[in-house]
Enzyme design. Structure first.
Site, PDB file in Angstrom:
ATOM      1  N   THR A  11      52.718  49.639  36.365  1.00 22.98           N
ATOM      2  CA  THR A  11      52.932  48.860  35.139  1.00 22.98           C
ATOM      3  C   THR A  11      53.204  47.409  35.511  1.00 22.98           C
ATOM      4  OG1 THR A  11      53.822  50.879  34.161  1.00 22.98           O
ATOM      5  CG2 THR A  11      54.190  48.854  32.937  1.00 22.98           C
ATOM      6  N   GLY A  12      52.204  46.779  36.123  1.00 23.97           N
ATOM      7  CA  GLY A  12      52.324  45.387  36.534  1.00 23.97           C
ATOM      8  C   GLY A  12      51.475  44.476  35.676  1.00 23.97           C
ATOM      9  N   LEU A  14      48.344  44.030  35.489  1.00 24.91           N
ATOM     10  CA  LEU A  14      47.143  44.663  34.944  1.00 24.91           C
ATOM     11  C   LEU A  14      47.489  45.904  34.124  1.00 24.91           C
ATOM     12  CD1 LEU A  14      43.791  44.999  36.793  1.00 24.91           C
ATOM     13  CD2 LEU A  14      44.758  47.006  35.686  1.00 24.91           C
ATOM     14  N   GLY A  15      48.144  46.870  34.738  1.00 24.72           N
ATOM     15  CA  GLY A  15      48.487  48.111  34.035  1.00 24.72           C
ATOM     16  C   GLY A  15      49.427  47.885  32.874  1.00 24.72           C
ATOM     17  N   LYS A 192      31.348  42.720  41.338  1.00 24.40           N
ATOM     18  CA  LYS A 192      32.734  42.244  41.272  1.00 24.40           C
ATOM     19  C   LYS A 192      33.150  41.618  42.604  1.00 24.40           C
ATOM     20  CE  LYS A 192      36.795  41.715  39.301  1.00 24.40           C
ATOM     21  NZ  LYS A 192      37.795  42.774  39.193  1.00 24.40           N
ATOM     22  N   ASN A 200      39.569  35.594  46.506  1.00 27.34           N
ATOM     23  CA  ASN A 200      40.797  36.208  47.011  1.00 27.34           C
ATOM     24  C   ASN A 200      41.006  35.849  48.478  1.00 27.34           C
ATOM     25  OD1 ASN A 200      42.399  38.062  45.133  1.00 27.34           O
ATOM     26  ND2 ASN A 200      40.314  38.662  44.648  1.00 27.34           N
ATOM     27  N   GLU A 274      45.330  43.515  49.905  1.00 26.43           N
ATOM     28  CA  GLU A 274      44.261  44.503  49.720  1.00 26.43           C
ATOM     29  C   GLU A 274      43.037  44.138  50.568  1.00 26.43           C
ATOM     30  OE1 GLU A 274      44.355  46.419  45.483  1.00 26.43           O
ATOM     31  OE2 GLU A 274      44.428  44.254  45.218  1.00 26.43           O
TER      32      GLU A 274
END
Length: 319
Positions: A11-12, A14-15, A192, A200, A274
């Protein structure tokens, strides 16, 4: 209210944003949290957005998957650096014949989940979102928000547009989230990467925002060279990205508000990068079929060095 029950893992920025939008539109949403659990369980979620701010005073918040209900759709919005947790997180909460919606960057994430849960349906989601988590339960949505969906099949074979994709599209569009449906998920993932690998990666290596990378002649050239290497990587896996798409991504970034990429934010806050999902996996897929991507290879090694030193203060040494 639709009948599908959603779980949000992560739940950051994005979520938290997509989950909050779904709940606001009437979906039954269940949020898994870690450090933010107490705050969100007590006060809910606040979304500050260019499309209008809103608050959800009460949300279904959990700090343990064992306490969560079985859900029809489980949204994986964790960083890929946390994917080692998925074998424990996913099985307790996905319904039989349920859907795992993977909203993660990079290449190969669907294959990982198929190994954990071979019986469920897996849909990959490519998010074009500028959003940051300002604090516990506090999301700042800066720009965009579109998700491109494609269903996964073994070996990334083309699945076409499935009913499951249509159902999820309906729920998200009801929540005001623009959705595009893809027949070919692998092509979508490589497209993407045309944006993700240069911006990034270079944002960390060069300590720069997207606008700074585009304003300088030398770095803009480097961005473009990296994009063409991504195109070559896609071609090595039988997917074609037209030159016009690369130009569109360059133009799109010039018009974007100054943005600190997600990898740069992670680097600045000494979190794991990532690197493997976004840079390493595509690089190695191309190398496996004899295609060399020298600029991406250089970027990969630079990021591995910076990531290791940044988090541990130690260099990576061969064992």
């Amino acid at each position: 209210m639709n009948e599908r029950k959603y779980a949000i893992l992560g739940t950051g920025a994005l979520g938290g944003y997509y989950g909050a939008k779904l709940q606001k539109a009437g979906s039954d949403v269940h949020f898994l949290l870690k450090s933010d659990y107490e705050k969100v369980n007590q006060d809910g979620l606040l979304v500050e957005s260019k499309d209008g701010d809103f608050t959800l005073p009460q949300v279904n918040a959990y700090n343990d998957v064992a306490k969560m209900p079985k859900c029809d759709v489980v949204v994986v919005a964790l960083k890929t650096t946390q994917n080692h947790l998925l074998p424990k997180l996913l099985p307790p909460i996905v319904k039989n014949d349920g859907i795992v919606l993977v909203l993660q960057n990079g290449l190969g994430v669907e294959e990982e989940i198929a190994e954990i849960l071979p019986q469920v349906h897996i849909i990959g989601g490519l998010c074009f979102l500028c959003s940051n988590k300002v604090g516990a339960g506090y999301i700042h949505h800066l720009d965009y928000g579109q998700i491109t969906l494609g269903e996964y099949a073994h070996g990334y074979s083309n699945m076409g547009i499935t009913d499951r994709m249509q159902q999820i599209s309906h729920d998200f569009q009801t929540a005001g989230i623009s959705i595009e449906l893809l027949e070919d998920l692998l092509l979508g993932r490589w497209k993407k990467l045309v944006w993700n690998i240069p911006y990034n990666g270079l944002s960390v290596v060069l300590n720069a925002r997207t606008d700074e990378l585009m304003a300088d002649t030398y770095t803009r050239t480097l961005v473009e060279q990296l994009m063409y290497e991504v195109k070559a990587g896609a071609k090595s896996m039988g997917r074609n990205i037209p030159d016009s798409f690369i130009q569109t991504m360059l133009d799109y970034t010039v018009k974007m508000k100054p943005y600190r990429t997600s990898m740069k934010i992670d680097y600045d806050e000494c979190r794991p990068l990532e690197v493997e999902a976004i840079v390493g996996n595509p690089l190695h897929k191309a190398q496996e079929v004899g295609v060399n991507l020298p600029q991406i290879n250089c970027l990969y090694h630079q990021l591995k060095f910076l990531d290791g030193r940044n988090r541990t203060g130690q260099l990576t040494v061969d064992s």
